[in-house]
Design a protein around this motif. Structure first.
Motif, PDB file in Angstrom:
ATOM      1  N   PRO A  59      46.246  55.788  38.664  1.00  0.00           N
ATOM      2  CA  PRO A  59      45.221  55.533  39.566  1.00  0.00           C
ATOM      3  C   PRO A  59      43.807  55.380  38.573  1.00  0.00           C
ATOM      4  N   MET A  60      43.885  55.971  37.445  1.00  0.00           N
ATOM      5  CA  MET A  60      42.942  55.906  36.649  1.00  0.00           C
ATOM      6  C   MET A  60      42.545  54.614  35.847  1.00  0.00           C
ATOM      7  N   GLN A  61      43.820  53.775  35.909  1.00  0.00           N
ATOM      8  CA  GLN A  61      43.956  52.453  35.334  1.00  0.00           C
ATOM      9  C   GLN A  61      43.125  51.509  36.578  1.00  0.00           C
ATOM     10  N   VAL A  62      43.343  51.894  37.507  1.00  0.00           N
ATOM     11  CA  VAL A  62      42.841  51.096  38.596  1.00  0.00           C
ATOM     12  C   VAL A  62      41.002  51.274  38.871  1.00  0.00           C
ATOM     13  N   VAL A  63      40.627  52.615  38.700  1.00  0.00           N
ATOM     14  CA  VAL A  63      39.147  52.823  38.524  1.00  0.00           C
ATOM     15  C   VAL A  63      38.566  52.158  37.251  1.00  0.00           C
ATOM     16  N   THR A  64      39.394  52.251  36.249  1.00  0.00           N
ATOM     17  CA  THR A  64      38.833  51.447  34.891  1.00  0.00           C
ATOM     18  C   THR A  64      38.907  50.067  34.965  1.00  0.00           C
ATOM     19  N   THR A  65      39.687  49.438  35.669  1.00  0.00           N
ATOM     20  CA  THR A  65      39.833  48.209  35.829  1.00  0.00           C
ATOM     21  C   THR A  65      38.648  47.512  36.845  1.00  0.00           C
ATOM     22  N   LEU A  66      38.412  48.361  37.668  1.00  0.00           N
ATOM     23  CA  LEU A  66      37.275  48.033  38.577  1.00  0.00           C
ATOM     24  C   LEU A  66      35.952  48.107  38.077  1.00  0.00           C
ATOM     25  N   ILE A  67      35.749  49.140  37.023  1.00  0.00           N
ATOM     26  CA  ILE A  67      34.431  49.276  36.208  1.00  0.00           C
ATOM     27  C   ILE A  67      34.319  48.225  35.356  1.00  0.00           C
ATOM     28  N   VAL A  68      35.617  47.956  34.429  1.00  0.00           N
ATOM     29  CA  VAL A  68      35.436  46.842  33.398  1.00  0.00           C
ATOM     30  C   VAL A  68      35.487  45.607  33.981  1.00  0.00           C
ATOM     31  N   MET A  69      35.786  45.217  35.303  1.00  0.00           N
ATOM     32  CA  MET A  69      35.812  43.837  35.842  1.00  0.00           C
ATOM     33  C   MET A  69      34.362  43.523  36.184  1.00  0.00           C
ATOM     34  N   VAL A  70      33.514  44.528  36.793  1.00  0.00           N
ATOM     35  CA  VAL A  70      32.118  44.043  36.790  1.00  0.00           C
ATOM     36  C   VAL A  70      31.560  43.656  35.532  1.00  0.00           C
ATOM     37  N   PHE A  71      31.636  44.421  34.369  1.00  0.00           N
ATOM     38  CA  PHE A  71      30.856  44.091  33.148  1.00  0.00           C
ATOM     39  C   PHE A  71      31.544  42.795  32.687  1.00  0.00           C
ATOM     40  N   THR A  72      32.928  42.483  32.811  1.00  0.00           N
ATOM     41  CA  THR A  72      33.332  41.263  32.373  1.00  0.00           C
ATOM     42  C   THR A  72      33.222  39.906  32.823  1.00  0.00           C
ATOM     43  N   PHE A  73      33.133  40.163  34.199  1.00  0.00           N
ATOM     44  CA  PHE A  73      32.686  38.946  35.098  1.00  0.00           C
ATOM     45  C   PHE A  73      31.310  38.357  34.684  1.00  0.00           C
ATOM     46  N   ALA A  74      30.257  39.360  34.696  1.00  0.00           N
ATOM     47  CA  ALA A  74      29.034  38.982  34.153  1.00  0.00           C
ATOM     48  C   ALA A  74      28.789  38.543  32.997  1.00  0.00           C
ATOM     49  N   GLY A  75      29.731  39.118  31.869  1.00  0.00           N
ATOM     50  CA  GLY A  75      29.607  38.319  30.378  1.00  0.00           C
ATOM     51  C   GLY A  75      30.348  37.255  30.283  1.00  0.00           C
ATOM     52  N   HIS A  76      31.351  36.980  31.051  1.00  0.00           N
ATOM     53  CA  HIS A  76      32.139  35.762  30.841  1.00  0.00           C
ATOM     54  C   HIS A  76      31.074  34.736  31.570  1.00  0.00           C
ATOM     55  N   LYS A  77      30.495  34.924  32.829  1.00  0.00           N
ATOM     56  CA  LYS A  77      29.839  33.867  33.639  1.00  0.00           C
ATOM     57  C   LYS A  77      28.562  33.420  32.848  1.00  0.00           C
ATOM     58  N   PHE A  78      27.782  34.522  32.404  1.00  0.00           N
ATOM     59  CA  PHE A  78      26.550  34.105  31.704  1.00  0.00           C
ATOM     60  C   PHE A  78      26.666  33.879  30.118  1.00  0.00           C
ATOM     61  N   PHE A  79      27.667  34.274  29.339  1.00  0.00           N
ATOM     62  CA  PHE A  79      27.648  34.507  27.814  1.00  0.00           C
ATOM     63  C   PHE A  79      29.090  33.527  27.515  1.00  0.00           C
ATOM     64  N   SER A  80      30.247  33.902  28.217  1.00  0.00           N
ATOM     65  CA  SER A  80      31.183  33.063  27.482  1.00  0.00           C
ATOM     66  C   SER A  80      31.248  31.625  27.636  1.00  0.00           C
ATOM     67  N   PHE A  81      31.252  31.345  28.919  1.00  0.00           N
ATOM     68  CA  PHE A  81      31.491  29.948  29.817  1.00  0.00           C
ATOM     69  C   PHE A  81      30.216  29.389  29.834  1.00  0.00           C
ATOM     70  N   ALA A  82      28.929  30.012  30.038  1.00  0.00           N
ATOM     71  CA  ALA A  82      27.808  29.319  30.264  1.00  0.00           C
ATOM     72  C   ALA A  82      27.784  28.322  30.988  1.00  0.00           C
ATOM     73  N   GLU A  83      27.866  28.533  32.360  1.00  0.00           N
ATOM     74  CA  GLU A  83      28.103  27.551  33.459  1.00  0.00           C
ATOM     75  C   GLU A  83      26.625  26.806  33.487  1.00  0.00           C
ATOM     76  N   ARG A  84      26.999  25.442  33.936  1.00  0.00           N
ATOM     77  CA  ARG A  84      25.827  24.615  34.392  1.00  0.00           C
ATOM     78  C   ARG A  84      25.642  24.953  35.711  1.00  0.00           C
ATOM     79  N   GLU A  85      24.566  24.550  36.136  1.00  0.00           N
ATOM     80  CA  GLU A  85      24.442  24.728  37.742  1.00  0.00           C
ATOM     81  C   GLU A  85      25.018  23.371  38.374  1.00  0.00           C
ATOM     82  N   GLU A  86      25.603  23.490  39.502  1.00  0.00           N
ATOM     83  CA  GLU A  86      26.094  22.454  40.558  1.00  0.00           C
ATOM     84  C   GLU A  86      25.411  22.394  41.802  1.00  0.00           C
ATOM     85  N   ALA A  87      25.205  21.558  42.298  1.00  0.00           N
ATOM     86  CA  ALA A  87      24.709  21.753  43.916  1.00  0.00           C
ATOM     87  C   ALA A  87      25.763  22.043  44.734  1.00  0.00           C
TER      88      ALA A  87
END
Length: 134
Positions: free
Chosen positions: A106-134
């Motif tokens: 159960p604690m791995q589930v909690v940890t996964t949810l916490i880490v997921m929020v951080f990593t999504f933002a980091g990958h979106k804005f830093f790792s892959f640096a998306e270009r904007e599309e319409a």
């Protein structure tokens, strides 16, 4: 298949799918190491995190983010965000399992949810640096 959805919705669905597959790899290794191999849950969680990270990189680059960086540039950036996620996973699991004495799964589930929020933002804005599309 998801092309009829707005871009952000497609991205969220792809991220959830990629995350589900990566989490499946992570949790399979975690449970196998703990239950079959007698490995410490914190160490097994970190091993699972590494496996899940590799799966996550491949699937997110392919399905989720419109990458504007080469693999060479994106991979070190992904690795940096993943390393911070790795440290966060280790700290949280140590806190929950070793210090608080809570059950590892159960604690791995909690940890996964916490880490997921951080990593999504980091990958979106830093790792892959998306270009904007319409």
């Amino acid at each position: 298949m998801l092309n009829h959805l707005p871009r952000r919705a497609r991205q969220l669905v792809a991220y959830a799918f990629s995350g589900g597959v990566a989490a499946g790899a992570h949790y399979s290794l975690l449970i196998g190491l703990v239950e079959l191999g007698g490995v410490d849950p914190v160490l097994a969680s970190l091993a699972g995190f590494v496996l899940g990270g590799v799966v996550s990189y491949v699937l997110n680059r392919w399905l989720t983010f419109v990458a504007t960086r080469t693999h060479g540039e994106a991979s070190w950036r992904f690795g940096l965000i993943a390393f911070v996620g790795f440290l966060l996973t280790g700290m949280l699991m140590h806190l929950f399992v070793k210090l608080a004495g809570l059950p590892y799964l159960p604690m791995q589930v909690v940890t996964t949810l916490i880490v997921m929020v951080f990593t999504f933002a980091g990958h979106k804005f830093f790792s892959f640096a998306e270009r904007e599309e319409a």
